[in-house]
Design a protein around this motif. Structure first.
Motif, short mmCIF file in Angstrom:
data_model
loop_
_atom_site.label_atom_id
_atom_site.label_comp_id
_atom_site.label_asym_id
_atom_site.label_seq_id
_atom_site.Cartn_x
_atom_site.Cartn_y
_atom_site.Cartn_z
N TYR B 195 0.80 -1.67 0.24
CA TYR B 195 0.15 -0.35 0.07
C TYR B 195 0.74 1.42 0.03
O TYR B 195 -0.04 2.16 -0.83
CB TYR B 195 -0.87 -0.19 1.27
CG TYR B 195 -1.72 -0.83 0.98
CD1 TYR B 195 -3.12 -1.01 0.43
CD2 TYR B 195 -1.86 -2.61 0.99
CE1 TYR B 195 -4.47 -1.77 0.09
CE2 TYR B 195 -2.77 -3.41 1.21
CZ TYR B 195 -3.93 -3.49 1.02
OH TYR B 195 -5.11 -4.52 0.17
N GLU B 226 -6.04 -4.63 -10.51
CA GLU B 226 -7.01 -4.34 -9.52
C GLU B 226 -6.81 -2.98 -9.51
O GLU B 226 -5.43 -2.54 -9.95
CB GLU B 226 -6.77 -5.30 -8.35
CG GLU B 226 -5.31 -4.99 -7.85
CD GLU B 226 -4.86 -5.88 -6.77
OE1 GLU B 226 -6.45 -5.83 -6.30
OE2 GLU B 226 -3.55 -6.27 -6.63
N THR B 254 -14.69 -10.23 -1.97
CA THR B 254 -15.74 -9.58 -2.60
C THR B 254 -15.76 -10.26 -3.35
O THR B 254 -17.12 -11.10 -4.75
CB THR B 254 -15.81 -8.35 -2.21
OG1 THR B 254 -15.70 -7.48 -1.22
CG2 THR B 254 -17.54 -7.18 -2.89
N THR B 296 -14.37 -4.95 0.19
CA THR B 296 -15.18 -5.04 1.34
C THR B 296 -15.70 -3.60 0.95
O THR B 296 -17.18 -3.10 1.92
CB THR B 296 -14.86 -5.36 2.67
OG1 THR B 296 -14.21 -7.20 2.57
CG2 THR B 296 -14.94 -4.82 3.88
C1 LIG Z 1 -5.04 -4.32 -2.69
C2 LIG Z 1 -6.31 -4.81 -2.65
N1 LIG Z 1 -7.52 -5.25 -3.15
C3 LIG Z 1 -8.47 -6.06 -3.05
C4 LIG Z 1 -9.32 -5.78 -2.39
C5 LIG Z 1 -10.58 -5.92 -1.52
O1 LIG Z 1 -11.00 -7.21 -1.53
P1 LIG Z 1 -12.16 -7.59 -0.41
O2 LIG Z 1 -13.14 -7.65 -1.47
O3 LIG Z 1 -11.61 -8.89 0.86
O4 LIG Z 1 -12.38 -6.60 0.92
C6 LIG Z 1 -9.04 -5.21 -1.21
C7 LIG Z 1 -9.25 -4.66 0.34
O5 LIG Z 1 -9.81 -5.52 0.61
C8 LIG Z 1 -7.31 -4.35 -1.40
O6 LIG Z 1 -6.78 -3.96 -0.58
#
Ligand SMILES: Cc1ncc(COP(=O)(O)O)c(C=O)c1O
Ligand SMILES: Cc1ncc(COP(=O)(O)O)c(C=O)c1O
Lengths: 349, 349
Positions: B195, B226, B254, B296
């Protein structure tokens, strides 16, 4: 230097470990300065102690953090002297920028490392190869839930009276699976995140009886990059060669210093891409006579073995050229040789 | 649930912000458990407050840290219910392993998120789309100067009563320079270091009037991966498509949920490599009718514009299929639809 009574007592009561080792203890002094509302506040020298952080501060959640490593030497000199701290200040400014943190002003950085060094004088080990290892750090202090940086930051410097990282020639294992940094990532700055991902391979290496992994480039996986916390140099065809800075390698200050010192030692210096397979072949054929690691902590450390899976390659020569480079470097750092390039900064000035 | 008087007072005195927003406040409750001498200690519910850390703890220096994000919903249900917390526990275990941290035991993780949720009951917003956002974190507590991990760790859960991340369709900018994660790096786990390196591109994006960067794969730089904190889905030829998990993408819960729900909505679901140039062409030709982000925090959020340098592509359709997915997801999360797959965990049990 006037120290508070608490700080003086902490310093007088402090016992150095025996054997000293590298980074076994944190000195009782730290320097802290805060960046609040867009401005750096005055720095303060204080006793080393835990700091209070929001549990979801960006430094703890999103790794908005970077650090530096440099040394103060007090062997032959009248006063402890810092080696190229201006370069560490510049690199920290680059790290900070990459991670959206404010630059620690050059003067604040230098004043901080000098203040810690001066306060630590009674605890600086003075034998050759020993020094006061200093670790400046910068971290994001604000809580964020969406991905965003902080507005407030803390700059802290802690220190550890230390000997060299390794006490003998090391063996290195080529890392074929994991990568340290992506192209377009943070590999060329000292971001904490580069290191978290390196712990696993480093540990695996040690479990298998080696000292450090040798990282390969993340795209083609064939160019050597560096070790987990130090750069790598080879003597190929009589020249000092180090992998070219390609954006994923950390530009080490020791590496840059050795490339400069090569001239004094009458050796050509080259920065170029080095293919791992060619390197292994060159070691076998004798074209590559020597390999060594270099870094602030490791100084110059010979490599005795380079292993790539089942292929174990022993270096034909260990610590001949490395020893010359180490002597030239320590000569300047420890005050035995003339510092013609202005690399040493007196901590008392 | 019996709370200490201090904690009860902190909860009674707490004011939610208006508008609520996403992650604007940290709730007054946190859960903390320590890993000491190789064993997890009992967890404790306490008032949210700063934690004390060694300034050179591995979490602060080498980013030995990982986090999670999940939600407790309390819309139609009798008790607040957590959405797939077992999946977050599993992902955190994978993150921990990658970063050489001990796994937070499944029960400790679940007990912790349930305890925070139950304590926070008076402060959980109950309108559709709102929830209690929970952030579990794990960090290395020991000081290290050589690159090495900690032996002692802290698991903490903080929370933020929140609405959705974005309030409207977003615009996304293809990131052609920076990369989020290396092959063989930490992109497929929730390591803080992923991050830190993303903040800069995310900020640059916002400065240019977009909401999120779209990351490309770090090797060929042509496959979409993503967004900075959410996954991406496309409707192509009437099917739900999301980039295949390739080791650098975070496996979003998700995302996995929507791929499963597609079946309920009578839509084929595909995980496959998606080339950015083909995607842009498919949007132009109409083969790709819709794009949306999912996570999420973001829930399901339509994408209105996909920009790649000067090429600005508007989606022909915004929030038609996305709205169906969002309704199906929120229906289960908020207790309006049957939870046939056992995704909801009652926080009172
Ligand atoms: C880099 C990244 N990609 C995707 C997601 C989506 O993941 P989730 O659906 O488990 O929240 C998140 C958040 O958690 C994330 O930080
Ligand atoms: C990854 C990495 N490479 C190389 C080095 C060597 O850099 P320097 O010589 O500036 O200490 C370090 C240490 O700082 C490092 O962490």
């Amino acid at each position: 230097m006037n120290l508070s009574p608490t700080l003086s007592t902490a310093i007088s009561n402090f016992q150095l470990p025996d054997p000293l080792g590298f980074g076994r203890v944190t000195g009782p002094v730290m320097f802290v300065a805060d960046y609040i509302n867009g401005a750096w506040q005055a720095g303060e020298l204080m006793t080393y102690e835990p700091i209070a952080l929001n549990p979801a501060a960006t430094s703890l959640q999103f790794a908005q953090q970077c650090f530096e490593g440099l040394k103060a030497f007090w062997v032959e000199q009248d006063e402890p002297a810092l080696f190229r701290p201006d370069e560490n200040a510049k690199r920290m400014a680059r790290s900070a920028e990459r991670l959206c943190m404010p630059e620690v002003p050059h003067t604040l950085f230098l004043d901080g490392v000098k203040a810690v060094t001066q306060a630590m004088k009674p605890l600086i080990p003075r034998r050759s190869g020993e020094s006061l290892y200093l670790r400046p750090m910068l971290y994001g202090m604000d809580t964020q839930y969406p991905l965003a940086g902080s507005d407030n930051f803390r700059f802290a410097i802690v220190c550890s009276p230390s000997a060299a990282y390794f006490a003998k020639p090391i063996s290195v294992l080529v890392e074929r699976d994991a990568c340290r940094a992506a192209v377009g990532g943070t590999g060329d700055v000292k971001a904490g995140g580069n290191y978290a991902g390196s712990i696993q391979a480093t540990r695996r290496c040690i479990e298998r009886g080696y000292d450090q992994p040798l990282w390969l480039d993340p795209v083609e996986r064939r160019l050597i990059e560096e070790l987990s916390a130090m750069n790598i140099c080879a003597i190929i065809d009589g020249a000092l060669c180090s992998p070219a800075l390609n954006g994923t390698i950390l530009p080490g200050i020791t590496r840059a210093t050795l490339l400069t010192l090569a001239d004094d030692l009458g050796m050509p210096a080259l920065e170029q891409p080095i293919d791992i397979n060619s390197l292994l072949d060159d070691i076998d054929s004798g074209r590559c006579s020597e390999l060594f690691a270099c870094g602030t902590a490791a100084i110059v450390n010979p490599i005795a073995v380079l292993a790539d899976g089942q292929r174990i390659t022993r270096l034909q020569q260990v610590d001949a050229e490395a020893a010359r480079f180490k002597a030239a470097l320590l000569g300047i750092q420890e005050g035995r040789s003339a510092d013609s390039r202005g690399w040493m900064f007196n901590s008392a000035e």
